[in-house]
Design a protein around this motif. Structure first.
Motif, PDB file in Angstrom:
ATOM      1  N   HIS A   7      19.318 -33.741  66.416  1.00 45.65           N
ATOM      2  CA  HIS A   7      20.303 -34.265  65.463  1.00 45.65           C
ATOM      3  C   HIS A   7      20.055 -33.605  64.119  1.00 45.65           C
ATOM      4  O   HIS A   7      18.952 -33.688  63.570  1.00 45.65           O
ATOM      5  CB  HIS A   7      20.145 -35.782  65.378  1.00 45.65           C
ATOM      6  N   HIS A  67      21.209 -32.475  60.075  1.00 46.52           N
ATOM      7  CA  HIS A  67      21.937 -32.510  58.806  1.00 46.52           C
ATOM      8  C   HIS A  67      21.730 -31.158  58.153  1.00 46.52           C
ATOM      9  O   HIS A  67      20.659 -30.568  58.259  1.00 46.52           O
ATOM     10  CB  HIS A  67      21.378 -33.599  57.880  1.00 46.52           C
ATOM     11  N   ARG A 115      15.328 -42.036  70.055  1.00 45.83           N
ATOM     12  CA  ARG A 115      15.440 -41.037  68.990  1.00 45.83           C
ATOM     13  C   ARG A 115      14.204 -41.171  68.120  1.00 45.83           C
ATOM     14  O   ARG A 115      13.888 -42.256  67.637  1.00 45.83           O
ATOM     15  CB  ARG A 115      16.704 -41.290  68.169  1.00 45.83           C
ATOM     16  N   GLU A 128      13.739 -37.782  60.188  1.00 49.63           N
ATOM     17  CA  GLU A 128      14.831 -38.462  59.473  1.00 49.63           C
ATOM     18  C   GLU A 128      14.561 -39.962  59.395  1.00 49.63           C
ATOM     19  O   GLU A 128      14.904 -40.604  58.398  1.00 49.63           O
ATOM     20  CB  GLU A 128      16.177 -38.226  60.159  1.00 49.63           C
TER      21      GLU A 128
END
Ligand code: ZN
Length: 278
Positions: free
Chosen positions: A53, A55, A231, A235
């Motif tokens: 995942h 950003h 997960r 982050e």
């Protein structure tokens, strides 16, 4: 996959960097340049993460929702033959993008992207998820062929996801990500809340939990036992244990070890594609 099938492969996702401002003293291992994000992503993938995942950030570390910044990350991972499923953020880049400005990464047609399914107070900011916007977001996911990871920060978000299914805008089975323990509001990171949320969805939908800070390890472990997916990543949590900074790869490696002890096989990227319907 059944909601309770403990022989089903475990999908490990690693959330590499998030959109908090860089602070090398407090967060020395958080990757905050494009090069560092790519390097950490490849390391997490090699360690066993089937989903990464992402950003995007500018070269100086500033979070950005700019499509071209995401394009650079995706191209670098392609060049490195990264096999993990790439899951791009449709968040606000720390409040820098609002509503439709968040959707640029979808134009790159990644395999997955995050679908924040409602409004929430996120730290100091309001993450907006009013229904008209959620409908437009769902239409954009469909137009670009992107599998939504439906992020639910609260119980009401699950209700919104089910409503969007009933409206024909999101396809069942959905991939659910329950986000617990966000500072500011949201639901607490407890086993009771995990069980409450999973009971709200049909039994054959894949579900995962991400939990913030020290709750990450405990709830990751619980989900391995409970038939969910996990997960991990910086982050959500910066620490391996008290006083010891983690890295993305070591967080993934720890989940791989725990899964082995608990007799849960770890999904390869292609197994994860089948489980998640990517
Ligand atoms: Zn994120």
């Amino acid at each position: 996959m059944s909601n309770m099938d403990l022989t089903a492969p475990l999908v490990i996702q690693c959330a590499i960097t998030g959109s908090i401002d860089p602070d090398p003293e407090r967060r020395p291992n958080l990757p905050s340049t494009p090069e560092a994000i790519v390097a950490d992503t490849l390391a997490a993938s090699r360690a066993g993460a089937a989903v990464v995942h992402l950003h995007a950030r500018l070269p100086d570390g500033t979070p950005t929702q700019d499509r071209e910044a995401y394009r650079g990350l995706v191209a670098a991972l392609d060049d490195a033959a990264c096999e993990a499923i790439v899951n791009l953020s449709c968040g606000s880049a720390g409040g820098r993008a609002i509503r439709d400005e968040r959707l640029g990464p979808l134009e790159l047609s990644p395999e997955m992207a995050s679908f924040g399914c409602g409004s929430i107070n996120f730290r100091e900011q309001l993450l907006e998820g009013d229904l008209p916007f959620l409908r437009r977001m769902a239409e954009n996911f469909r137009a670009f062929g992107v599998r939504p990871e439906v992020e639910c920060f609260d119980t009401g978000h699950v209700g919104l996801a089910l409503q969007l299914r009933d409206e024909g805008l999101l396809d069942a089975p959905m991939v659910m990500q329950f986000v617990l323990g966000v500072p500011g509001s949201g639901v607490p990171a407890t086993v009771g809340m995990v069980e409450h949320l999973r009971a709200m969805i049909p039994g054959d939908w894949p579900w995962s939990v991400c939990a913030i800070g020290r709750a990450q390890l405990a709830l990751n472990t619980y989900c391995i036992l409970a038939g969910g997916h996990v997960r991990t990543g910086l982050e959500d949590n910066l620490w391996l244990r008290r006083g010891e900074h983690a890295t993305n790869a070591v967080l993934v490696e720890r989940i791989v070890r725990i899964a082995a002890e608990l007799d849960r096989p770890v999904a390869t990227p292609d197994e994860a594609r089948a489980i998640l319907g990517v």
